[in-house]
Design a protein around this motif. Structure first.
Motif, mmCIF file in Angstrom:
data_model
loop_
_atom_site.group_PDB
_atom_site.id
_atom_site.type_symbol
_atom_site.label_atom_id
_atom_site.label_comp_id
_atom_site.label_asym_id
_atom_site.label_seq_id
_atom_site.Cartn_x
_atom_site.Cartn_y
_atom_site.Cartn_z
ATOM 1 N N CYS A 51 -3.190 -6.670 -2.465
ATOM 2 C CA CYS A 51 -2.592 -6.626 -0.415
ATOM 3 C C CYS A 51 -3.297 -8.400 -0.465
ATOM 4 O O CYS A 51 -2.320 -8.844 0.539
ATOM 5 C CB CYS A 51 -2.770 -5.250 -0.101
ATOM 6 N N ILE B 275 -5.952 2.811 6.043
ATOM 7 C CA ILE B 275 -4.845 4.029 5.608
ATOM 8 C C ILE B 275 -5.193 5.266 5.850
ATOM 9 O O ILE B 275 -6.535 5.679 5.536
ATOM 10 C CB ILE B 275 -5.130 3.920 3.793
ATOM 11 N N ILE C 216 0.353 -1.066 0.192
ATOM 12 C CA ILE C 216 0.002 0.006 -0.264
ATOM 13 C C ILE C 216 1.213 0.787 0.091
ATOM 14 O O ILE C 216 0.543 2.115 -0.782
ATOM 15 C CB ILE C 216 -0.427 -0.003 1.330
ATOM 16 N N LEU D 165 -5.950 -1.595 -5.343
ATOM 17 C CA LEU D 165 -5.304 -2.318 -3.527
ATOM 18 C C LEU D 165 -5.530 -3.386 -2.999
ATOM 19 O O LEU D 165 -4.843 -4.458 -2.431
ATOM 20 C CB LEU D 165 -5.371 -0.510 -2.871
ATOM 21 N N LEU E 163 -10.958 -2.124 3.626
ATOM 22 C CA LEU E 163 -9.816 -1.086 3.283
ATOM 23 C C LEU E 163 -10.640 -0.361 3.451
ATOM 24 O O LEU E 163 -11.720 -0.111 3.021
ATOM 25 C CB LEU E 163 -8.888 -1.052 2.096
#
Length: 79
Positions: free
Chosen positions: A68, A46, A23, A64, A74
């Motif tokens: 990951c 994040i 990330i 993303l 997320l």
């Protein structure tokens, strides 16, 4: 001695989970900004410094997530 200290400080993030590295590198490559990433049991957060960066990252969340960890949610936080 300063060289040894610099080496230690440069390698201090080697024990990061791979999700964090992916990330951070993705955001650095695409937006030229640094972000903080926290991994929890069921989600990844994040943290950005600005709402503009958070808004720019939002369309990239699906990519993303595939890169990951597809099993964790997320989220973006401005802080």
């Amino acid at each position: 001695m300063a060289d040894m200290l610099a080496d230690i400080l440069a390698n201090r993030f080697d024990d990061e989970p791979p999700e964090i590295k992916v990330i951070k590198q993705y955001v650095q490559d695409h937006f030229d900004q640094a972000v903080a990433v926290a991994v929890r049991s069921n989600h990844i957060t994040i943290t950005t410094r600005s709402a503009a960066l958070a808004g720019a990252i939002r369309p990239h969340l699906h990519k993303l997530q595939k890169l990951c960890s597809p099993d964790k949610r997320l989220t973006i936080r401005i802080g």
